[in-house]
Design an enzyme around this catalytic site. Structure first.
Site, PDB file in Angstrom:
ATOM      1  N   ARG A  34      16.555   0.011   1.177  1.00  0.00           N
ATOM      2  CA  ARG A  34      15.528  -0.525   0.291  1.00  0.00           C
ATOM      3  C   ARG A  34      16.137  -0.794  -1.078  1.00  0.00           C
ATOM      4  O   ARG A  34      16.972  -0.021  -1.556  1.00  0.00           O
ATOM      5  CB  ARG A  34      14.369   0.474   0.123  1.00  0.00           C
ATOM      6  CG  ARG A  34      13.852   1.082   1.412  1.00  0.00           C
ATOM      7  CD  ARG A  34      13.294   0.062   2.372  1.00  0.00           C
ATOM      8  NE  ARG A  34      12.199  -0.707   1.811  1.00  0.00           N
ATOM      9  CZ  ARG A  34      10.934  -0.314   1.786  1.00  0.00           C
ATOM     10  NH1 ARG A  34      10.610   0.858   2.311  1.00  0.00           N
ATOM     11  NH2 ARG A  34      10.004  -1.060   1.263  1.00  0.00           N
ATOM     12  N   LYS A  94      -0.410   7.274   3.071  1.00  0.00           N
ATOM     13  CA  LYS A  94      -0.613   5.874   2.700  1.00  0.00           C
ATOM     14  C   LYS A  94      -1.735   5.248   3.509  1.00  0.00           C
ATOM     15  O   LYS A  94      -1.998   4.059   3.393  1.00  0.00           O
ATOM     16  CB  LYS A  94       0.651   5.053   2.983  1.00  0.00           C
ATOM     17  CG  LYS A  94       1.883   5.482   2.251  1.00  0.00           C
ATOM     18  CD  LYS A  94       3.074   4.634   2.693  1.00  0.00           C
ATOM     19  CE  LYS A  94       4.341   5.147   2.049  1.00  0.00           C
ATOM     20  NZ  LYS A  94       5.516   4.358   2.456  1.00  0.00           N
ATOM     21  N   PRO A 100       0.805  -1.206   0.000  1.00  0.00           N
ATOM     22  CA  PRO A 100       0.000   0.000   0.000  1.00  0.00           C
ATOM     23  C   PRO A 100       0.835   1.249   0.000  1.00  0.00           C
ATOM     24  O   PRO A 100       1.406   1.621   1.016  1.00  0.00           O
ATOM     25  CB  PRO A 100      -0.754  -0.104   1.315  1.00  0.00           C
ATOM     26  CG  PRO A 100       0.185  -0.874   2.208  1.00  0.00           C
ATOM     27  CD  PRO A 100       1.262  -1.457   1.365  1.00  0.00           C
ATOM     28  N   GLU A 101       0.885   1.912  -1.115  1.00  0.00           N
ATOM     29  CA  GLU A 101       1.420   3.263  -1.169  1.00  0.00           C
ATOM     30  C   GLU A 101       0.249   4.152  -1.536  1.00  0.00           C
ATOM     31  O   GLU A 101      -0.895   3.705  -1.523  1.00  0.00           O
ATOM     32  CB  GLU A 101       2.560   3.355  -2.182  1.00  0.00           C
ATOM     33  CG  GLU A 101       3.699   2.389  -1.891  1.00  0.00           C
ATOM     34  CD  GLU A 101       4.838   2.487  -2.891  1.00  0.00           C
ATOM     35  OE1 GLU A 101       5.115   3.599  -3.364  1.00  0.00           O
ATOM     36  OE2 GLU A 101       5.444   1.456  -3.205  1.00  0.00           O
TER      37      GLU A 101
END
Length: 256
Positions: A245, A54, A2-3
């Site tokens: 990341r 978000k 979920p962004e």
DNA sequence: TGGAATGTTCGGCT
DNA sequence: AAGCCGAACATTCC
């Protein structure tokens, strides 16, 4: 999962089911799914469902329920429920189930929206965006992921936006002049708007409130495409680690 | 078997 | 102070 585009899609698909509804109760099937104390909300009217960064926000009479989806959270109208259902928001008619495999998500309660996050990427003006960039020395990728800088971007869209803007993820923010900052601002809006129009990205298990997957993953240019051809120059997409990341980019198109 | 995965947060170091 | 890093959280998948 979920962004910003996924949270936006969930809020948009959930909203039509909530018109005139009232909360009956919230059942937590996993203790860690509740973030802080939540008062007795029975009978509280639902005014609106929308995205906040978000998060998915359910605005009630007296405050707002804020759902953080974490990595694998989903909100589904009338289930189905299963082994990963962590909470159920029961309404006077129907219910919303909160499923979350990894349990990084949670549901919290607040009187007002938190003020600690940065502006929304689709609401911030080009001028404000540029002046915020100028004040920071962090690398662009780290900054785009920082929710205090902008609320809503995550790993997929940070990479896609930097590619669309042809900017190297390690570029120090304050080194961007008006031209490159403007390019980044426009790329951010274009990528996010297209992603929302496509219903978000389903890379493993994301679905909207009605259970439909997104389609934007088909249009990813760099995310998850390390070793493949760059769609712009034919070079090879590379992968490095930034801000802990995985970061995908084309070293030929995205110069330092 | 180890590593990586759409995220956040905390503690420590420079 | 700001920025960066590692670790932790829980679970699945390759």
């Amino acid at each position: 999962m979920p962004e910003l585009p996924e949270a936006e899609t969930i809020a948009r698909t959930l909203a039509p089911h909530l018109d005139g509804r009232r909360v009956r109760l919230i059942r937590f099937l996993a203790l860690r799914a509740r973030r802080g104390e939540i008062p007795d909300l029975s009978g509280a009217g639902l005014h609106r469902c929308r995205r906040f960064g978000k998060q998915v926000a359910l605005e009630l009479d007296c405050g707002v329920l804020l759902v953080k989806l974490g990595m694998t959270g989903s909100l589904r109208w009338r289930g189905p429920t299963g082994p990963y259902t962590r909470a159920v928001i029961e309404l006077d008619e129907g219910w919303i189930s909160f499923d979350d495999i990894r349990q990084f998500g949670s549901i919290g309660w607040a009187r007002h929206y938190p003020q600690s996050l940065g502006p929304d990427p689709l609401e911030v003006s080009e001028e404000e965006f540029r002046s915020r960039l100028k004040r920071r020395s962090a690398r662009l990728k780290a900054l785009l992921l920082d929710q205090r800088f902008l609320r809503g971007l995550g790993n997929i869209y940070a990479d896609e936006i930097l590619f669309a803007a042809a900017l190297h993820p390690l570029t120090p923010a304050r080194r961007l002049g008006a031209e490159r900052a403007g390019r980044l601002w426009r790329a951010m809006r274009e990528v996010l708007e297209r992603a929302i129009a496509a219903g978000g990205s389903s890379i493993s298990n994301y679905v909207d409130a009605d259970g439909r997957p997104g389609r934007f993953q088909r249009f990813h240019q760099v995310y998850g495409r390390a070793g493949q051809r760059c769609p712009r120059c034919g070079g090879t997409i590379g992968r490095i680690v930034v801000a802990q990341r995985g970061t995908h980019f084309c070293a030929r198109c995205q110069r330092r």
